[in-house]
Design an enzyme around this catalytic site. Structure first.
Site, PDB file in Angstrom:
ATOM      1  N   HIS A  11       0.827  -1.212   0.000  1.00 52.73           N
ATOM      2  CA  HIS A  11       0.000   0.000   0.000  1.00 52.73           C
ATOM      3  C   HIS A  11       0.865   1.266   0.000  1.00 52.73           C
ATOM      4  O   HIS A  11       2.040   1.246   0.386  1.00 52.73           O
ATOM      5  CB  HIS A  11      -0.911   0.017   1.224  1.00 52.73           C
ATOM      6  CG  HIS A  11      -0.154   0.022   2.520  1.00 52.73           C
ATOM      7  ND1 HIS A  11       0.388   1.169   3.072  1.00 52.73           N
ATOM      8  CD2 HIS A  11       0.166  -0.993   3.356  1.00 52.73           C
ATOM      9  CE1 HIS A  11       0.990   0.872   4.194  1.00 52.73           C
ATOM     10  NE2 HIS A  11       0.887  -0.433   4.391  1.00 52.73           N
ATOM     11  N   GLN A  13       1.956   5.128   1.283  1.00 58.63           N
ATOM     12  CA  GLN A  13       2.253   5.621   2.634  1.00 58.63           C
ATOM     13  C   GLN A  13       0.956   5.933   3.395  1.00 58.63           C
ATOM     14  O   GLN A  13       0.064   6.604   2.889  1.00 58.63           O
ATOM     15  CB  GLN A  13       3.104   6.887   2.554  1.00 58.63           C
ATOM     16  CG  GLN A  13       3.506   7.433   3.914  1.00 58.63           C
ATOM     17  CD  GLN A  13       4.022   8.865   3.841  1.00 58.63           C
ATOM     18  OE1 GLN A  13       3.305   9.778   3.455  1.00 58.63           O
ATOM     19  NE2 GLN A  13       5.287   9.055   4.182  1.00 58.63           N
ATOM     20  N   THR A  23       1.966   0.250  12.831  1.00 52.15           N
ATOM     21  CA  THR A  23       0.567   0.308  12.408  1.00 52.15           C
ATOM     22  C   THR A  23      -0.137  -1.037  12.537  1.00 52.15           C
ATOM     23  O   THR A  23      -1.206  -1.132  13.132  1.00 52.15           O
ATOM     24  CB  THR A  23       0.465   0.805  10.955  1.00 52.15           C
ATOM     25  OG1 THR A  23       1.216   2.009  10.815  1.00 52.15           O
ATOM     26  CG2 THR A  23      -0.982   1.087  10.587  1.00 52.15           C
ATOM     27  N   ARG A  62      -5.964   1.095   3.988  1.00 49.43           N
ATOM     28  CA  ARG A  62      -4.799   1.635   3.280  1.00 49.43           C
ATOM     29  C   ARG A  62      -4.434   0.769   2.078  1.00 49.43           C
ATOM     30  O   ARG A  62      -3.951   1.282   1.066  1.00 49.43           O
ATOM     31  CB  ARG A  62      -3.615   1.815   4.229  1.00 49.43           C
ATOM     32  CG  ARG A  62      -3.123   0.578   4.935  1.00 49.43           C
ATOM     33  CD  ARG A  62      -2.131   0.979   6.035  1.00 49.43           C
ATOM     34  NE  ARG A  62      -1.494  -0.127   6.711  1.00 49.43           N
ATOM     35  CZ  ARG A  62      -2.002  -0.764   7.768  1.00 49.43           C
ATOM     36  NH1 ARG A  62      -3.184  -0.414   8.247  1.00 49.43           N
ATOM     37  NH2 ARG A  62      -1.332  -1.740   8.357  1.00 49.43           N
ATOM     38  N   GLU A  89      -1.590  -6.817   7.377  1.00 47.85           N
ATOM     39  CA  GLU A  89      -0.240  -6.616   7.895  1.00 47.85           C
ATOM     40  C   GLU A  89      -0.022  -7.521   9.106  1.00 47.85           C
ATOM     41  O   GLU A  89      -0.975  -7.962   9.765  1.00 47.85           O
ATOM     42  CB  GLU A  89      -0.057  -5.143   8.282  1.00 47.85           C
ATOM     43  CG  GLU A  89       1.279  -4.770   8.918  1.00 47.85           C
ATOM     44  CD  GLU A  89       2.481  -5.087   8.044  1.00 47.85           C
ATOM     45  OE1 GLU A  89       2.771  -6.292   7.868  1.00 47.85           O
ATOM     46  OE2 GLU A  89       3.145  -4.153   7.557  1.00 47.85           O
ATOM     47  N   ARG A  90       1.201  -7.799   9.392  1.00 46.83           N
ATOM     48  CA  ARG A  90       1.568  -8.496  10.618  1.00 46.83           C
ATOM     49  C   ARG A  90       1.041  -7.709  11.822  1.00 46.83           C
ATOM     50  O   ARG A  90       1.098  -6.485  11.845  1.00 46.83           O
ATOM     51  CB  ARG A  90       3.085  -8.587  10.649  1.00 46.83           C
ATOM     52  CG  ARG A  90       3.701  -8.906  11.959  1.00 46.83           C
ATOM     53  CD  ARG A  90       5.199  -8.731  11.824  1.00 46.83           C
ATOM     54  NE  ARG A  90       5.860  -9.061  13.059  1.00 46.83           N
ATOM     55  CZ  ARG A  90       7.170  -8.959  13.246  1.00 46.83           C
ATOM     56  NH1 ARG A  90       7.939  -8.525  12.268  1.00 46.83           N
ATOM     57  NH2 ARG A  90       7.695  -9.281  14.402  1.00 46.83           N
ATOM     58  N   TYR A  92       1.439  -6.262  15.312  1.00 46.45           N
ATOM     59  CA  TYR A  92       2.606  -5.916  16.132  1.00 46.45           C
ATOM     60  C   TYR A  92       2.344  -5.988  17.627  1.00 46.45           C
ATOM     61  O   TYR A  92       3.161  -5.520  18.426  1.00 46.45           O
ATOM     62  CB  TYR A  92       3.114  -4.524  15.758  1.00 46.45           C
ATOM     63  CG  TYR A  92       4.010  -4.523  14.547  1.00 46.45           C
ATOM     64  CD1 TYR A  92       5.317  -5.001  14.621  1.00 46.45           C
ATOM     65  CD2 TYR A  92       3.556  -4.057  13.321  1.00 46.45           C
ATOM     66  CE1 TYR A  92       6.142  -5.013  13.512  1.00 46.45           C
ATOM     67  CE2 TYR A  92       4.373  -4.060  12.202  1.00 46.45           C
ATOM     68  CZ  TYR A  92       5.662  -4.532  12.304  1.00 46.45           C
ATOM     69  OH  TYR A  92       6.477  -4.533  11.195  1.00 46.45           O
ATOM     70  N   LYS A 100       8.152   4.279  16.596  1.00 49.66           N
ATOM     71  CA  LYS A 100       9.302   3.386  16.438  1.00 49.66           C
ATOM     72  C   LYS A 100      10.564   3.956  17.070  1.00 49.66           C
ATOM     73  O   LYS A 100      11.336   3.233  17.713  1.00 49.66           O
ATOM     74  CB  LYS A 100       9.527   3.089  14.951  1.00 49.66           C
ATOM     75  CG  LYS A 100       8.396   2.293  14.325  1.00 49.66           C
ATOM     76  CD  LYS A 100       8.552   2.158  12.826  1.00 49.66           C
ATOM     77  CE  LYS A 100       7.332   1.468  12.217  1.00 49.66           C
ATOM     78  NZ  LYS A 100       7.410   1.415  10.742  1.00 49.66           N
ATOM     79  N   ARG A 116      10.855  -6.150  14.221  1.00 51.87           N
ATOM     80  CA  ARG A 116      10.311  -5.687  12.946  1.00 51.87           C
ATOM     81  C   ARG A 116      10.632  -6.616  11.787  1.00 51.87           C
ATOM     82  O   ARG A 116       9.811  -6.794  10.886  1.00 51.87           O
ATOM     83  CB  ARG A 116      10.851  -4.292  12.610  1.00 51.87           C
ATOM     84  CG  ARG A 116      10.361  -3.187  13.512  1.00 51.87           C
ATOM     85  CD  ARG A 116      10.911  -1.851  13.060  1.00 51.87           C
ATOM     86  NE  ARG A 116      10.392  -1.491  11.738  1.00 51.87           N
ATOM     87  CZ  ARG A 116      10.900  -0.520  10.988  1.00 51.87           C
ATOM     88  NH1 ARG A 116      11.956   0.168  11.406  1.00 51.87           N
ATOM     89  NH2 ARG A 116      10.361  -0.237   9.818  1.00 51.87           N
ATOM     90  N   ARG A 117      11.828  -7.174  11.742  1.00 49.43           N
ATOM     91  CA  ARG A 117      12.309  -7.805  10.512  1.00 49.43           C
ATOM     92  C   ARG A 117      12.586  -9.305  10.607  1.00 49.43           C
ATOM     93  O   ARG A 117      12.635  -9.977   9.589  1.00 49.43           O
ATOM     94  CB  ARG A 117      13.607  -7.121  10.059  1.00 49.43           C
ATOM     95  CG  ARG A 117      13.468  -5.622   9.828  1.00 49.43           C
ATOM     96  CD  ARG A 117      12.955  -5.339   8.439  1.00 49.43           C
ATOM     97  NE  ARG A 117      12.810  -3.903   8.240  1.00 49.43           N
ATOM     98  CZ  ARG A 117      11.682  -3.294   7.906  1.00 49.43           C
ATOM     99  NH1 ARG A 117      10.594  -4.007   7.720  1.00 49.43           N
ATOM    100  NH2 ARG A 117      11.640  -1.995   7.743  1.00 49.43           N
TER     101      ARG A 117
END
Length: 230
Positions: A11, A13, A23, A62, A89-90, A92, A100, A116-117
């Protein structure tokens, strides 16, 4: 002529991307810049003469709105679109809604980057009574609470994305349909990792930019042979 190609797009920004917040499953609008990014992505696909038979997206606006802007630009607003929470999205967990940079100051850059990664590390999870739990959102009312996340690693994200791929998208690819997926950074990372057999440690390095078309090419056995940015 139909080819074995798949187009993935994160998506544009969002307003929270702009504010540098986690998010996840929060349903945040595109920023003005995100709208422009989506329109540019549509224009690029139009310039390269892309045409689609099916589109898939998440349950989050989004991604839904990014897809809408792209299809409008392609003059394909009539295209069948399937929405699924499995492309969200994952989640969080307890980090959702937090800045962040503030989390880096509190926990350190290395720890936040792992949250995050990395493939298997799960961020701090929420409880069922937390307002951020998806089970409290009417759009997920038909989904068993046991399936909805309290916080996810990329590994857990992949466990919901890959079954969706196998059940809905791969059969369309096998019929040589041209498919567009507009989703999120981590749901797309999970899919790219699965299709291209990327090592769990290597996936740490992959960051998908907003509203940038990614092309995956498949061989006759429907295995991904390469992927690249348009």
């Amino acid at each position: 002529m139909k080819t074995n190609k798949l187009v993935l797009i994160r998506h544009g920004q969002s307003k929270w991307n702009k504010l540098n917040k986690f998010t996840g499953w929060h349903d945040i609008e595109l920023s003005d810049n995100g709208i422009n990014e989506a329109l540019k992505a549509g224009s690029l696909l139009k310039k390269e003469k892309f045409f689609f038979d099916y589109a898939h997206t998440s349950m989050l606006k989004r991604a839904i709105h990014t897809l809408r802007y792209i299809l409008d630009t392609l003059d394909q607003s009539w295209l069948p679109v399937q929405k699924s929470w499995r492309l969200n999205e994952r989640h969080y967990g307890a980090l959702e809604g937090l800045n962040k940079d503030e989390m880096i100051s509190k926990y350190g850059e290395e720890q936040v980057n792992l949250w995050r990664r990395s493939f298997e590390i799960i961020p701090p999870q929420i409880r069922l009574n937390d307002k951020r739990f998806p089970g409290n959102d009417i759009r997920y009312s038909n989904i068993d609470n046991n399936e909805l996340p309290l916080g996810e690693s990329l590994e857990l994200t992949a466990k919901r994305v890959i079954p969706y791929w196998n059940k809905f998208i791969l059969p369309q690819i096998k019929k040589r349909n041209r498919v567009l997926i507009v989703a999120h950074g981590n749901s797309l990372r999970a899919l790219i990792q699965f299709l291209n057999k990327i090592d769990n440690k290597k996936i740490l390095e992959l960051n998908i930019p907003t509203a940038t078309p990614i092309i995956l090419e498949f061989n006759e056995e429907y295995n991904s042979i390469k992927w690249y940015y348009l």
